[in-house]
Design a protein around this motif. Structure first.
Motif, PDB file in Angstrom:
ATOM      1  N   GLY A  39       0.892  -1.160   0.000  1.00  0.00           N
ATOM      2  CA  GLY A  39       0.000   0.000   0.000  1.00  0.00           C
ATOM      3  C   GLY A  39       0.918   1.194   0.000  1.00  0.00           C
ATOM      4  O   GLY A  39       1.313   1.670  -1.064  1.00  0.00           O
ATOM      5  N   TYR A  76       1.477 -11.756   0.258  1.00  0.00           N
ATOM      6  CA  TYR A  76       1.716 -10.317   0.338  1.00  0.00           C
ATOM      7  C   TYR A  76       2.290  -9.682  -0.923  1.00  0.00           C
ATOM      8  O   TYR A  76       2.361  -8.457  -1.008  1.00  0.00           O
ATOM      9  N   ALA A 107      -1.395  -4.185  -1.898  1.00  0.00           N
ATOM     10  CA  ALA A 107      -2.159  -3.424  -0.912  1.00  0.00           C
ATOM     11  C   ALA A 107      -3.153  -4.379  -0.253  1.00  0.00           C
ATOM     12  O   ALA A 107      -3.519  -5.403  -0.847  1.00  0.00           O
ATOM     13  N   PRO A 108      -3.584  -4.095   0.969  1.00  0.00           N
ATOM     14  CA  PRO A 108      -4.494  -5.010   1.668  1.00  0.00           C
ATOM     15  C   PRO A 108      -5.716  -5.420   0.843  1.00  0.00           C
ATOM     16  O   PRO A 108      -6.113  -6.589   0.856  1.00  0.00           O
ATOM     17  N   GLU A 109      -6.286  -4.509   0.091  1.00  0.00           N
ATOM     18  CA  GLU A 109      -7.479  -4.844  -0.702  1.00  0.00           C
ATOM     19  C   GLU A 109      -7.171  -5.741  -1.903  1.00  0.00           C
ATOM     20  O   GLU A 109      -8.079  -6.318  -2.501  1.00  0.00           O
ATOM     21  N   ASP A 110      -5.903  -5.879  -2.261  1.00  0.00           N
ATOM     22  CA  ASP A 110      -5.508  -6.713  -3.400  1.00  0.00           C
ATOM     23  C   ASP A 110      -5.016  -8.095  -2.995  1.00  0.00           C
ATOM     24  O   ASP A 110      -4.707  -8.921  -3.858  1.00  0.00           O
ATOM     25  N   ARG A 111      -4.925  -8.363  -1.708  1.00  0.00           N
ATOM     26  CA  ARG A 111      -4.461  -9.665  -1.223  1.00  0.00           C
ATOM     27  C   ARG A 111      -5.591 -10.685  -1.286  1.00  0.00           C
ATOM     28  O   ARG A 111      -6.762 -10.312  -1.247  1.00  0.00           O
ATOM     29  N   PRO A 113      -8.399 -13.100  -0.094  1.00  0.00           N
ATOM     30  CA  PRO A 113      -9.217 -12.973   1.117  1.00  0.00           C
ATOM     31  C   PRO A 113      -8.959 -14.127   2.090  1.00  0.00           C
ATOM     32  O   PRO A 113      -8.851 -15.281   1.684  1.00  0.00           O
ATOM     33  N   GLU A 117      -6.611 -12.299   9.033  1.00  0.00           N
ATOM     34  CA  GLU A 117      -5.200 -12.202   8.673  1.00  0.00           C
ATOM     35  C   GLU A 117      -4.313 -12.581   9.850  1.00  0.00           C
ATOM     36  O   GLU A 117      -3.295 -13.256   9.680  1.00  0.00           O
TER      37      GLU A 117
END
Length: 134
Positions: A39, A76, A107-111, A113, A117
């Motif tokens: 991110g 990641y 970025a967190p939204e692209d990892r 699901p 975590e």
């Protein structure tokens, strides 16, 4: 074509890139610290020992070298080996060759699901040795 200065760190649109020549003994702790920073941190380009780079980037589930570290890297980032560096390129020459690894951090939204975590990371960190049954 006009050149624009990059925004300062922390400003909207800013991206930070890491470039490092890592000793073998700090590679794992270093990766555990920077990988979750995707991110604000856009990428990391690292010079590692060739054998460690191959194990980290090329191992796949079911391989003898598949470990929790591989799972962290895949979760990641998008890792790749960019090129090899022969030992004679250094002075004094080390006993091993190097490899430049590039990590495009997600970025967190692209990892992928996961339900939690924190629970995922606890599970992954509990498997430092080869994982054959996941």
């Amino acid at each position: 074509m006009a050149m624009q200065a990059a925004p300062p760190p922390g400003a909207p649109g800013a991206c930070i890139r890491v470039l490092a020549n890592l000793p073998y003994n700090i590679t794992q702790p270093f990766l555990e610290r920077i990988l979750p920073l995707g991110g604000p941190l856009a990428s990391a380009t690292l010079l590692l020992q060739e054998e460690a780079a191959e194990r980290l980037v090329s191992a796949r589930p079911g391989d003898v070298d598949w470990r929790g570290a591989n799972l962290l890297l895949q979760y990641y980032s998008r890792p790749s080996i960019r090129f090899k560096v022969p030992r004679w390129a250094f002075s004094p020459a080390p006993k091993v060759n190097g490899a430049v690894v590039h990590l495009e951090l997600l970025a967190p939204e692209d990892r992928p699901p996961v339900p939690s975590e924190a629970a995922f990371l606890t599970l992954v960190r509990s498997h430092p040795y080869p994982i054959h049954d996941l």
